[in-house]
Design a protein around this motif. Structure first.
Motif, PDB file in Angstrom:
ATOM      1  N   GLY A   1      -8.065   0.917  -5.969  1.00  0.00           N
ATOM      2  CA  GLY A   1      -7.932   0.091  -4.786  1.00  0.00           C
ATOM      3  C   GLY A   1      -8.808   0.606  -3.663  1.00  0.00           C
ATOM      4  O   GLY A   1      -9.416   1.678  -3.740  1.00  0.00           O
ATOM      5  N   ALA A   2      -8.829  -0.173  -2.606  1.00  0.00           N
ATOM      6  CA  ALA A   2      -9.662   0.180  -1.465  1.00  0.00           C
ATOM      7  C   ALA A   2      -9.242   1.503  -0.840  1.00  0.00           C
ATOM      8  O   ALA A   2     -10.046   2.217  -0.256  1.00  0.00           O
TER       9      ALA A   2
ATOM     10  N   MET B   1       0.849   2.455  -4.932  1.00  0.00           N
ATOM     11  CA  MET B   1       0.258   1.583  -5.937  1.00  0.00           C
ATOM     12  C   MET B   1       0.927   0.215  -5.932  1.00  0.00           C
ATOM     13  O   MET B   1       0.252  -0.824  -5.955  1.00  0.00           O
ATOM     14  N   VAL B   2       2.263   0.199  -5.869  1.00  0.00           N
ATOM     15  CA  VAL B   2       3.004  -1.060  -5.950  1.00  0.00           C
ATOM     16  C   VAL B   2       2.833  -1.878  -4.679  1.00  0.00           C
ATOM     17  O   VAL B   2       2.636  -3.102  -4.732  1.00  0.00           O
ATOM     18  N   VAL B   3       2.901  -1.246  -3.520  1.00  0.00           N
ATOM     19  CA  VAL B   3       2.723  -1.977  -2.259  1.00  0.00           C
ATOM     20  C   VAL B   3       1.316  -2.575  -2.194  1.00  0.00           C
ATOM     21  O   VAL B   3       1.131  -3.714  -1.748  1.00  0.00           O
ATOM     22  N   THR B   4       0.331  -1.831  -2.661  1.00  0.00           N
ATOM     23  CA  THR B   4      -1.041  -2.363  -2.699  1.00  0.00           C
ATOM     24  C   THR B   4      -1.118  -3.581  -3.607  1.00  0.00           C
ATOM     25  O   THR B   4      -1.731  -4.601  -3.265  1.00  0.00           O
ATOM     26  N   ASP B   5      -0.487  -3.487  -4.765  1.00  0.00           N
ATOM     27  CA  ASP B   5      -0.484  -4.621  -5.708  1.00  0.00           C
ATOM     28  C   ASP B   5       0.208  -5.835  -5.093  1.00  0.00           C
ATOM     29  O   ASP B   5      -0.302  -6.959  -5.175  1.00  0.00           O
ATOM     30  N   LEU B   6       1.346  -5.623  -4.463  1.00  0.00           N
ATOM     31  CA  LEU B   6       2.082  -6.741  -3.867  1.00  0.00           C
ATOM     32  C   LEU B   6       1.276  -7.391  -2.747  1.00  0.00           C
ATOM     33  O   LEU B   6       1.315  -8.614  -2.564  1.00  0.00           O
ATOM     34  N   GLY B   7       0.524  -6.594  -1.995  1.00  0.00           N
ATOM     35  CA  GLY B   7      -0.272  -7.131  -0.908  1.00  0.00           C
ATOM     36  C   GLY B   7      -1.463  -7.945  -1.373  1.00  0.00           C
ATOM     37  O   GLY B   7      -1.990  -8.774  -0.622  1.00  0.00           O
ATOM     38  N   ARG B   8      -1.896  -7.741  -2.622  1.00  0.00           N
ATOM     39  CA  ARG B   8      -3.045  -8.476  -3.145  1.00  0.00           C
ATOM     40  C   ARG B   8      -2.668  -9.853  -3.687  1.00  0.00           C
ATOM     41  O   ARG B   8      -3.526 -10.706  -3.861  1.00  0.00           O
TER      42      ARG B   8
ATOM     43  N   LEU C   1       3.257 -15.834  -0.257  1.00  0.00           N
ATOM     44  CA  LEU C   1       3.432 -15.883   1.192  1.00  0.00           C
ATOM     45  C   LEU C   1       4.007 -14.579   1.735  1.00  0.00           C
ATOM     46  O   LEU C   1       3.508 -14.019   2.700  1.00  0.00           O
ATOM     47  N   SER C   2       5.066 -14.077   1.076  1.00  0.00           N
ATOM     48  CA  SER C   2       5.749 -12.895   1.582  1.00  0.00           C
ATOM     49  C   SER C   2       6.548 -12.257   0.459  1.00  0.00           C
ATOM     50  O   SER C   2       7.037 -12.952  -0.439  1.00  0.00           O
ATOM     51  N   THR C   3       6.675 -10.936   0.494  1.00  0.00           N
ATOM     52  CA  THR C   3       7.518 -10.208  -0.454  1.00  0.00           C
ATOM     53  C   THR C   3       8.420  -9.271   0.331  1.00  0.00           C
ATOM     54  O   THR C   3       7.933  -8.439   1.106  1.00  0.00           O
ATOM     55  N   LEU C   4       9.729  -9.428   0.154  1.00  0.00           N
ATOM     56  CA  LEU C   4      10.701  -8.582   0.834  1.00  0.00           C
ATOM     57  C   LEU C   4      11.308  -7.620  -0.177  1.00  0.00           C
ATOM     58  O   LEU C   4      11.903  -8.054  -1.170  1.00  0.00           O
ATOM     59  N   VAL C   5      11.146  -6.328   0.064  1.00  0.00           N
ATOM     60  CA  VAL C   5      11.664  -5.303  -0.845  1.00  0.00           C
ATOM     61  C   VAL C   5      12.669  -4.442  -0.089  1.00  0.00           C
ATOM     62  O   VAL C   5      12.359  -3.900   0.973  1.00  0.00           O
TER      63      VAL C   5
ATOM     64  N   ILE D   1       6.122  -7.461   2.938  1.00  0.00           N
ATOM     65  CA  ILE D   1       4.697  -7.338   2.644  1.00  0.00           C
ATOM     66  C   ILE D   1       4.085  -8.733   2.645  1.00  0.00           C
ATOM     67  O   ILE D   1       4.520  -9.605   1.877  1.00  0.00           O
ATOM     68  N   GLU D   2       3.104  -8.959   3.516  1.00  0.00           N
ATOM     69  CA  GLU D   2       2.507 -10.287   3.682  1.00  0.00           C
ATOM     70  C   GLU D   2       0.979 -10.186   3.687  1.00  0.00           C
ATOM     71  O   GLU D   2       0.421  -9.265   4.300  1.00  0.00           O
TER      72      GLU D   2
END
Length: 369
Positions: free
Chosen positions: A13-14, A118-125, A129-133, A342-343
């Protein structure tokens, strides 16, 4: 049915963090169970059975994600989504309100900051619209160390009672002396506790819950029909009956009786090593004077120890509240943690600003009138 599978070998990732070797959604149940078998401290709300309950009761679809890393580790993130919206308009929940914490469960049970990154990066890609964890509070420090400051947070606080050392240790050293006295007074008053894991006491709990809703409505000065409609939407009758049927002996309903009448009840879920107090209801004027809730939790805690659990999660509380005080009397330790939204686009801040603008306009109108 697979919602989507991506293969990303050897990519980064970036931020420089490695991407997963493979992502599979929904997470295969057999693999999920294998991961859970190596993570005994996982919560009852982190299992595929629990996710099926959410989907059956609320009408969500399973969009859980299995992450497989290059070094062979596996992580599962419980997620659900309203069907029919399409990912661009969808909000994914891990988990919805009223269903407890979700968050990552991983091989061996030890979560690392790089896993979360790793997971937050994946969810952001993703084009969602939105992911609430809402993660397991026990992993709060790991999540907070890895989640970028730009991700929206909702601060929460939970309370958990450690059960190591056995029930005698818990009784003597963690229960406060006034808690032990209240339990003895409940026993002297003739309070009796019945425990059921077959679903037979679900109807008793639901009746107590309906009466609790009426009491809350009077307290909050809500019209009774409105309060009942809101409660039925938030806690439909099929919710507890579905959970009891799906979890079987892992869902226990405890009911306290005084003079032959049910006056209070709680629902406790059992994981391999973690018990979770999930729901409660009571007739306050009848249960309060005889300390029925103290005897209920004492019984459930003793049973959790006997079942091999090492912690008793008592759920979220507001700071400096009567609920926080009640749980602390059993020796429950407070734990700050957060839910993360995460949006890809800053939808939530825009909505919050719009709502704030509407409130200010209404307030100005009231002043002018």
């Amino acid at each position: 049915m697979s919602v989507g599978t991506s293969l990303e070998p050897g990519l980064r990732g970036a931020s420089g963090d490695p991407r997963p070797l493979r992502v599979t959604s929904p997470a295969p149940v057999d693999v999920w169970e294998q991961v859970l078998a190596s993570a005994p401290n996982a919560l009852p709300s982190q299992t595929p059975t629990w996710l099926r309950c959410v989907c059956l009761v609320e009408g969500y679809e399973d969009v859980s994600r299995l992450y497989e890393t290059a070094d062979g580790r596996r992580l599962v993130l419980p997620l659900v989504r309203r069907p029919g919206l399409g990912p661009i308009l969808a909000t994914d929940f891990g988990l919805p309100v009223g269903w407890g914490p979700g968050g990552l469960v991983c091989d061996g049970g030890e979560l690392h900051p790089e896993d979360v990154r790793m997971v937050v990066t994946d969810l952001g890609r993703r084009h969602v619209l939105s992911t609430l964890v809402r993660p397991d509070p026990a992993t709060a420090a790991t999540w907070e160390a890895a989640v970028p400051a730009s991700v929206l947070r909702e601060e929460r606080m939970t309370q958990t009672l450690p059960l190591d050392g056995g029930f005698d240790e818990v009784w003597r050293k963690r229960f406060r002396s006034d808690t032990r006295n209240r339990i003895r007074r409940a026993e002297r008053a003739g309070v009796l506790v019945e425990c059921d894991d077959t679903g037979d006491l679900v109807r008793v709990f639901q009746q107590l819950y309906r009466e609790s809703v009426d009491r809350w409505a009077r307290r909050d000065r809500l019209p009774l029909p409105l309060a009942r409609r809101l409660a039925a939407r938030r806690e439909p009758p099929r919710k507890l009956s579905t959970v009891a049927a799906m979890l079987g002996s892992r869902c226990r309903v405890y009911v306290a009786y005084h003079e032959g009448r049910p006056v209070a009840a709680i629902v406790v879920l059992l994981g391999a090593r973690t018990a979770m107090y999930w729901r409660g209801a009571m007739l306050e004027k009848l249960a309060g004077p005889v300390y029925a809730n103290y005897l209920l939790h004492k019984t459930a805690i003793a049973d959790a120890v006997a079942a091999g659990c090492t912690s008793y999660n008592m759920g979220d509380s507001a700071r400096v509240s009567s609920l926080e005080l009640f749980k602390s009397r059993f020796g429950a330790v407070s734990q700050d943690y957060a839910s993360y939204r995460i949006e890809r686009l800053p939808i939530t801040p825009l909505v919050q600003r719009a709502r704030g603008g509407v409130r200010r306009i209404l307030a100005l109108r009231q002043v002018r009138e």
